[in-house]
Design an enzyme around this catalytic site. Structure first.
Site, PDB file in Angstrom:
ATOM      1  N   TYR A  81      11.151   5.536 -10.180  1.00 44.80           N
ATOM      2  CA  TYR A  81      12.285   6.373 -10.581  1.00 44.80           C
ATOM      3  C   TYR A  81      12.795   7.173  -9.392  1.00 44.80           C
ATOM      4  CZ  TYR A  81       9.493  10.697 -10.715  1.00 44.80           C
ATOM      5  OH  TYR A  81       8.732  11.781 -10.371  1.00 44.80           O
ATOM      6  N   LYS A 125       7.147   6.305  -5.595  1.00 45.04           N
ATOM      7  CA  LYS A 125       7.654   7.181  -6.663  1.00 45.04           C
ATOM      8  C   LYS A 125       7.559   6.446  -8.006  1.00 45.04           C
ATOM      9  CE  LYS A 125      11.218  10.677  -7.522  1.00 45.04           C
ATOM     10  NZ  LYS A 125      10.348  11.841  -7.742  1.00 45.04           N
ATOM     11  N   GLU A 139       0.482  18.472  -2.976  1.00 44.50           N
ATOM     12  CA  GLU A 139       1.881  18.817  -3.261  1.00 44.50           C
ATOM     13  C   GLU A 139       1.957  19.432  -4.649  1.00 44.50           C
ATOM     14  OE1 GLU A 139       4.276  15.181  -3.355  1.00 44.50           O
ATOM     15  OE2 GLU A 139       2.501  14.088  -3.993  1.00 44.50           O
ATOM     16  N   LEU A 143       4.151  12.254  -2.036  1.00 44.54           N
ATOM     17  CA  LEU A 143       5.469  11.623  -2.070  1.00 44.54           C
ATOM     18  C   LEU A 143       6.285  12.159  -0.886  1.00 44.54           C
ATOM     19  CD1 LEU A 143       7.377   9.864  -3.935  1.00 44.54           C
ATOM     20  CD2 LEU A 143       8.388  12.057  -4.570  1.00 44.54           C
TER      21      LEU A 143
HETATM   22  N1  PLP Z   1       6.409  15.530  -4.835  1.00 44.55           N
HETATM   23  C1  PLP Z   1       6.372  15.021  -6.076  1.00 44.55           C
HETATM   24  C2  PLP Z   1       5.083  14.592  -6.657  1.00 44.55           C
HETATM   25  C3  PLP Z   1       7.559  14.906  -6.829  1.00 44.55           C
HETATM   26  O1  PLP Z   1       7.516  14.391  -8.067  1.00 44.55           O
HETATM   27  C4  PLP Z   1       8.766  15.344  -6.264  1.00 44.55           C
HETATM   28  C5  PLP Z   1      10.022  15.252  -7.018  1.00 44.55           C
HETATM   29  O2  PLP Z   1      10.065  14.930  -8.161  1.00 44.55           O
HETATM   30  C6  PLP Z   1       8.757  15.878  -4.978  1.00 44.55           C
HETATM   31  C7  PLP Z   1       7.563  15.945  -4.282  1.00 44.55           C
HETATM   32  C8  PLP Z   1      10.018  16.349  -4.323  1.00 44.55           C
HETATM   33  O3  PLP Z   1      10.782  15.252  -3.890  1.00 44.55           O
HETATM   34  P1  PLP Z   1      12.361  15.347  -3.753  1.00 44.55           P
HETATM   35  O4  PLP Z   1      12.635  16.445  -2.788  1.00 44.55           O
HETATM   36  O5  PLP Z   1      12.740  14.022  -3.219  1.00 44.55           O
HETATM   37  O6  PLP Z   1      12.895  15.629  -5.120  1.00 44.55           O
END
Ligand code: PLP
Length: 285
Positions: free
Chosen positions: A33, A148, A180, A205
């Site tokens: 996603y 993701k 994270e 991620l």
């Molecule tokens: N880390 C995780 C586990 C996430 O699910 C997300 C966003 O949903 C992020 C970091 C932040 O990523 P982004 O800045 O691309 O939204």
């Protein structure tokens, strides 16, 4: 007017937007996603989100059913059809619906592509002024967090624990270090003004907002270090914050009930938030 969703080539009212119970996204979490923010009817940092989508599907050998250019057109069309001004576009691609439940990849099955939108005034969200409280939880996820994947049960449990504790996010901990947030990237500002965020790798991620914030900070000659940090280090820091597409840059004012600095959003967090909003508006599509 009912919200419009996109399902496999059609724009339909949300209540009619359906996929099969045999869809592998539903049965195996066999899907990827993305979430892109929308400001003033335009997509924010979308090239970065679509690049990550391409990488994620590549890592699980899933072919996108549409080109990246067409996916962006569909996102934009959906924003338009919903008259969406501020919010997010969610998109998901799965390995499709087979005739049964075999684990191995099905042959000749078209992947499922769905999208829907939600409304949120990200720039003026009240938590941007107050900051949020976070709790810590063990990181229970698999070892390919760089993908993701829609397999989000560990994050569901982490964020439920946070909600139950009246916190806005859960920071996940592994080997004594923060990996994270449940749905965000984590940052601290050390006492000697170094912005620290964990390096990319299979443990986290690669956040699109994280990437943009690091680049914007470096362009302004701010010191950035990409390395893991502990909760103790975060509690001894000048500031802590998180980034994500649906929050942009958001101050963290307490961790497990202990204040970060004076328990208020700090000047660096506020500055990076402003810089990010400016970048977002200037590059929106
Ligand atoms: N880390 C995780 C586990 C996430 O699910 C997300 C966003 O949903 C992020 C970091 C932040 O990523 P982004 O800045 O691309 O939204």
């Amino acid at each position: 007017m009912e919200q419009i969703a996109y399902v496999n080539g059609s724009f339909v009212p949300l209540s009619e937007a359906k996929v099969s119970i045999l869809d592998r996204g539903f049965l195996f979490a066999d899907g990827i996603y993305e979430v892109a923010a929308v400001l003033d009817g335009k997509l924010i940092d979308n090239a970065s989100h679509l690049a990550r989508l391409e990488r994620s599907v590549g890592e699980i050998q899933l072919a996108l059913p549409e080109t990246i250019a067409r996916i962006q057109e569909i996102q934009q069309e959906l924003v338009k059809r919903n008259n969406l001004v501020n919010g997010m576009v969610y998109l998901e691609v799965t390995r499709g619906a087979d005739t049964g439940r075999d684990f191995a990849f099905p042959k000749d099955v078209k992947p499922t592509l769905i999208m829907f939108t939600s409304t949120k005034d990200i720039v003026n969200a009240p938590s941007a002024k107050t900051g949020i409280n976070v709790i810590t939880v063990p990181d229970l996820r698999w070892t390919r967090r760089d993908i993701k994947s829609v397999a989000l049960l560990a994050q569901v449990l982490a964020k439920q624990a946070a909600a139950a504790a009246g916190a806005g996010e859960a920071w996940m901990i592994e080997d004594g270090k923060v990996t994270e947030g449940g749905s965000s990237s984590c940052f601290i500002l050390t006492q000697d003004d170094v912005i620290v965020t964990r390096q990319n790798g299979s443990e986290i991620l690669p956040g699109c907002t994280r990437k943009a914030v690091v680049a914007l900070a470096e362009e302004r000659q701010l010191r950035v270090e990409e390395r893991a940090f502990s909760v103790e280090e975060a509690l001894a820091a000048k500031e802590a914050f998180i980034t994500s597409a649906s929050l942009f840059v958001q101050a963290v004012v307490s961790i497990d009930g202990k204040k970060v600095a004076d328990g208020k959003p700090g000047p660096m967090t506020n500055r990076l938030r402003e810089i990010y909003v400016e970048f977002a508006k200037a590059t929106a599509v």
